[in-house]
Design a protein around this motif. Structure first.
Motif, PDB file in Angstrom:
ATOM      1  N   ALA A  39      -5.982 139.883 -45.126  1.00 52.22           N
ATOM      2  CA  ALA A  39      -5.303 139.914 -43.665  1.00 52.22           C
ATOM      3  C   ALA A  39      -5.946 141.283 -43.209  1.00 52.22           C
ATOM      4  CB  ALA A  39      -4.173 139.577 -43.566  1.00 52.22           C
ATOM      5  N   VAL A  45      -6.928 139.800 -37.127  1.00 52.82           N
ATOM      6  CA  VAL A  45      -5.467 139.686 -37.311  1.00 52.82           C
ATOM      7  C   VAL A  45      -4.811 141.108 -37.091  1.00 52.82           C
ATOM      8  CG1 VAL A  45      -3.684 139.236 -39.137  1.00 52.82           C
ATOM      9  CG2 VAL A  45      -5.778 138.041 -39.142  1.00 52.82           C
ATOM     10  N   ILE A  50       0.490 141.026 -38.656  1.00 52.20           N
ATOM     11  CA  ILE A  50       0.569 141.147 -40.089  1.00 52.20           C
ATOM     12  C   ILE A  50       2.242 141.275 -40.304  1.00 52.20           C
ATOM     13  CG2 ILE A  50       0.244 142.666 -42.086  1.00 52.20           C
ATOM     14  CD1 ILE A  50      -2.855 142.476 -40.975  1.00 52.20           C
TER      15      ILE A  50
END
Length: 78
Positions: A39, A45, A50
């Motif tokens: 990620a 992202v 996150i």
């Protein structure tokens, strides 16, 4: 020592020194660590995303820590 001397002699600290995200990655189980690392590498992202996902799973990691980790520890330049 003058400012000019200090800037001329500045050396960037090695990646990971004092980085909360690096420390956090080291404490996670291997599968979780790999998922988080993936990620972090995926710039689609967001740091906020996150952080929110990790917090919803009971892990405490802030958006600022994620952004700093990406900017400093994952930088291509030495």
């Amino acid at each position: 020592m003058s400012l000019a001397d200090r800037f001329a002699n500045y050396q960037r600290p090695p990646p990971g020194i004092g980085c909360q995200t690096c420390k956090f990655l080291a404490t996670l189980p291997e599968t979780e660590s790999k998922a988080l690392q993936s990620a972090l590498e995926d710039m689609t992202v967001s740091g906020l995303g996150i952080s929110q996902i990790m917090k919803s799973e009971g892990y405490k990691i802030g958006e600022t820590s994620v952004r700093r980790h990406r900017r400093v520890c994952m930088a291509d330049e030495p």
